[in-house]
Motif scaffolding. Structure first.
Motif, short mmCIF file in Angstrom:
data_model
loop_
_atom_site.label_atom_id
_atom_site.label_comp_id
_atom_site.label_asym_id
_atom_site.label_seq_id
_atom_site.Cartn_x
_atom_site.Cartn_y
_atom_site.Cartn_z
N ASP A 185 -44.36 43.39 30.72
CA ASP A 185 -45.78 42.58 30.38
C ASP A 185 -45.20 41.97 28.85
OD1 ASP A 185 -47.24 43.40 32.46
OD2 ASP A 185 -47.74 45.46 31.50
N THR A 186 -44.43 42.30 28.14
CA THR A 186 -44.04 42.02 26.90
C THR A 186 -43.28 40.40 26.86
OG1 THR A 186 -43.92 44.17 25.94
CG2 THR A 186 -42.89 42.06 24.67
N GLU B 279 -45.66 37.92 28.35
CA GLU B 279 -46.65 37.42 27.11
C GLU B 279 -45.74 36.53 26.27
OE1 GLU B 279 -49.70 37.15 24.49
OE2 GLU B 279 -49.65 37.77 26.50
N LYS C 293 -45.34 33.27 27.92
CA LYS C 293 -46.72 32.61 27.96
C LYS C 293 -46.79 31.82 26.71
CE LYS C 293 -50.55 34.58 27.19
NZ LYS C 293 -51.81 35.37 27.52
N ARG C 294 -46.30 32.52 25.55
CA ARG C 294 -46.73 31.83 24.22
C ARG C 294 -45.69 30.79 23.99
NH1 ARG C 294 -48.02 36.43 19.97
NH2 ARG C 294 -49.49 37.57 21.33
N VAL D 99 -58.01 36.75 29.88
CA VAL D 99 -56.75 37.22 29.70
C VAL D 99 -55.96 37.86 31.06
CG1 VAL D 99 -55.05 38.81 28.32
CG2 VAL D 99 -56.98 37.44 27.28
N MET E 218 -53.30 36.36 33.77
CA MET E 218 -52.15 37.14 34.31
C MET E 218 -52.03 37.15 35.87
SD MET E 218 -50.93 41.11 33.02
CE MET E 218 -50.89 40.16 31.33
#
Length: 745
Positions: A298-299, A302, A305-306, A534, A538
């Protein structure tokens, strides 16, 4: 019970008989160690272990009892269990002797666990005070309803092998369980309503019988196809691994968190253009509770995505894509490998025997040990559907669920069930609601493409540019699900079909069409569950393979509700009911509780009372003591800024607001667990006690804060000031965790 007592029992069969068993483990092939029966104020226990000091007389007598009662459809009485779908699979494995098993092979059965869930209409909710515990296990129900304090399994066996526990102690404990089950059943007969009992008999018990049937027959498994799938996936994995090593500049263990962290963070090979337009390396985003760099899936997603929002074609994003792909594929491979070991050879091929059970609140069927739901369909035998009626053939029957004996359906996955429920609700607000067309038509119209046509028309037209013969007046046509050749259009008025095929020179046309439909499908299903932006972003990444930002996902949601206001009206109606009484009721009369509302409503009507709970805000845990609550539609505070959401809890007065040490919330060390039962469940007393102790430590931590006059942190003070002077924020319901008994005014 000796032979003489058995003869008396057989001459005067009881109208109600309770059975309880003790086993070596949880799987159906685990040894059945002992069993007990209770009837008319009497009990009898039997030692059934065939491999350790066996007692042939006990085995023979107990077999005779189940043959004339449980396995005798002509038995006019009722056999009662507590958690029947668990107990009966061991009895079937050991004692059932018929040529084939079906629900017609049993007498009338009843389950006190099911009755408890129905009569209370809620699942176990934890408090810190053990005396306030609520669950459906036999021990707690005995204390709650019968005022009987009964020892636990660990009190008798400890953490050793049940075979080495004192036999008389095990038999006595087993007999007491059977007696309590019978007393509990008699208690429920006197105290639950006629409507509830009718519901149990007509809905829940047949549902349990179906689960028993599924557990007994297992799932047909194509071992050859699964093995080939595994080999193909391993080849893909090896290629991805090679690509990752090339981009990183060295080999390393991708499965190691420490080595992966070292490889990707501050690596000069992995750069992207930051907001300042300068090339920069990847930096860590989060730390774990033990202050280690967090690099879980998940990290990584994230971080990706950024970076994608700043530089979608950077070396960093390309490598992160590969690593995420590697991790997800590795997880799938491990899943497949695990199921290969579960496959057992039978007379008609290989089968897997998972534990099918019903989720306590919804009744939705799930499988465990192993979980079958994530496996690709290619590894399952195709169902025999020759004898099915046409309406069942036309529904989406899962390939891996077989039709038993050519006439009985084990389970059916009805196509678009969630969407049909939404459609039914929305029709109350608009009888001509567009979606009803898809469920009333027999032409195979595709609801997902229709939604894409309404919500993301530009994207759909871009995808359709890759096909020849697309109608100019697109709004006059429905579409079928795309095939490998193209898309079939059906005129809304005349029903005439028009086929459009993919252009040979457009190699990406199939992918664009597939992704457009996949994004619309994820949107449809996410809206059905009222998922936020959000989570939607995902889900689209995971299930449609496309990276979109939370802002883009929010635009999709906003556009969806603008085009289909009936759905928002239906959801508002359901949510208002939940906020009003804490539950929503099914057409069968079963109530589905929102756990927080269940707690808030339990003792206080109209939201009055003082509540203590823990709330997750801005990735921090806060202790909050509040007075009174109500539903509101004002902005939610998320990441220290107000965000407009449709629903939330608003408290009339905040009495305490303190940040907590998040180390309290760390998971317990699994290596310290001594119990062989390592899953959290109502029946697992050891796990439940540890869970409660963690809640008690949380309570103690809060008390320590308050007793030492701990001052509010700056963020907490800012939130309190905002509430006191403006009263313009609320707390998202999903972030609240009630942790101990409420204090009356």
């Amino acid at each position: 019970m000796d032979q003489a007592e058995l003869n008396i029992f057989l001459l005067n069969l009881p109208t109600v008989l309770a059975i309880d068993i003790e086993t070596m483990g949880l799987d159906r092939d685990s040894e059945l160690v002992s069993a007990a029966i209770a009837w008319e104020g009497k009990t009898a226990s039997f030692w059934l272990d065939r491999f350790f000091n066996r007692s042939d007389s006990d085995i023979g007598i107990f077999k005779k009892i189940v043959d004339v009662t449980l396995f005798n459809p002509g038995f006019a009485g009722t056999v009662v269990f507590h958690n029947v779908d668990f107990d009966i699979k061991f009895l079937l494995e050991r004692f059932f002797a018929g040529p084939k098993f079906s629900s017609d092979s049993l007498c009338g059965i009843m389950d006190t666990l099911t009755i408890s869930r129905i009569s209370r209409n809620n699942k176990y909710v934890s408090h810190a005070d053990p005396r306030q515990l609520k669950c459906h296990s036999l021990k707690y129900l005995a204390k709650e309803h019968l005022e009987i304090s009964h020892s636990t399994f660990e009190d008798v066996v400890g953490y050793s092998n049940i075979r080495f526990a004192p036999r008389n102690d095990v038999l006595t404990y087993n007999g007491a369980d059977a007696a309590i089950t019978l007393k509990l059943y008699n208690f429920f007969l006197k105290n639950i309503s006629t409507e509830e009992m009718i519901y149990v008999k007509e809905i829940e018990i047949p549902h349990l019988l179906n689960l028993i049937h599924m557990n007994w027959h297992g799932v047909p498994y194509d071992l050859e196809a699964a093995t080939k799938f595994l080999g193909d996936a391993q080849e893909i994995l090896a290629k991805i691994e090679t690509d990752i090593f090339k981009s990183i500049g060295r080999t390393f263990n991708i499965a190691s968190q420490a080595e992966l962290s070292s490889a990707i963070f501050h690596n000069e090979r992995l750069t992207y253009k930051a907001s300042s337009r300068e090339q920069t390396t990847i930096a860590p985003l989060y730390l774990t509770s033990s202050d280690q760099i967090k690099v879980d899936l998940d990290t990584l997603i994230e971080i990706k995505k950024r970076i994608h929002e700043l530089d979608a074609v950077s070396p960093a994003i390309v490598t992160l894509n590969k690593i995420v792909q590697y991790n997800e594929l590795s997880k799938s491979l491990n899943f497949i490998e695990q199921h290969l070991s579960f496959a057992k050879k039978t007379a008609d091929g290989y089968r897997i025997y998972p534990n099918f059970s019903a989720e306590a609140k919804s009744g939705r069927v799930k499988s465990s040990r192993p979980n079958m739901l994530g496996l690709p369909k290619r590894v399952f035998k195709k169902s025999n559907t020759e004898d099915l009626p046409l309406w069942l053939k036309d529904s989406s029957v899962r390939q891996f669920i077989g039709v038993l004996d050519g006439h009985q359906v084990e389970s059916i996955d009805i196509s678009a069930l969630d969407l049909s429920i939404v459609t039914l609700g929305a029709k109350h607000f608009n009888p001509d609601f567009m979606w009803r067309t898809f469920f009333e038509s027999d032409k195979g119209l595709d609801i997902h493409l229709a939604v894409a046509q309404k919500v993301s028309a530009d994207r759909l037209r871009n995808a359709l540019d890759g096909l020849d013969n697309v109608p100019a007046d697109l709004d006059s046509y429905w579409m079928k699900k795309p095939s490998k050749e193209g898309v079939t259009f059906i005129h809304k008025s005349s029903g005439q079909e028009l086929k459009a095929t993919y252009k040979q020179n457009d190699l990406d046309a199939v992918t664009r069409m597939s992704r457009t439909r996949a994004v619309a499908k994820v949107l449809n299903l996410s809206v059905s569950y009222m998922i936020g932006a959000v989570s939607l972003a995902m889900n689209i990444r995971k299930n449609a393979g496309e990276d979109i930002s939370a802002e883009e996902a929010q635009n999709l949601l906003d556009n969806f509700y603008e085009k289909f206001p009936e759905i928002r009206s239906f959801q508002n109606e359901v949510s208002n009911k939940v906020y009003g009484c804490g539950y929503v009721q099914s057409i069968f009369g079963r109530r589905y509780y929102a756990e927080v509302f269940d707690e808030l409503n339990e003792n206080y009507n109209n939201g009055n009372g003082i509540y203590e709970f823990v709330c997750l805000i801005n990735s921090k845990y806060w202790y909050i003591k509040a007075e009174g609550w109500e539903k509101d539609q004002i902005p939610v505070i998320e990441d220290m800024k107000p965000i407009v959401k449709p629903f939330g809890l608003r408290f009339r007065n905040i009495l305490e607001f303190t940040e907590l040490d998040r180390h309290i919330f760390r998971k317990s060390d699994r290596s310290q667990k001594k119990s062989k039962f390592n899953r959290k469940s109502e029946e697992n007393q050891d796990e439940m006690s540890k869970y409660e102790l963690s809640r008690m430590s949380l309570t103690n931590e809060i008390d320590r804060f308050l007793s030492f006059g701990q001052s509010f942190s700056a963020e907490a003070t800012a939130l309190m000031v905002s509430f006191i002077y403006a009263g313009d924020y609320k707390i998202p319901e999903k972030n609240i965790m009630l942790f101990r008994a409420k204090i009356k005014n």
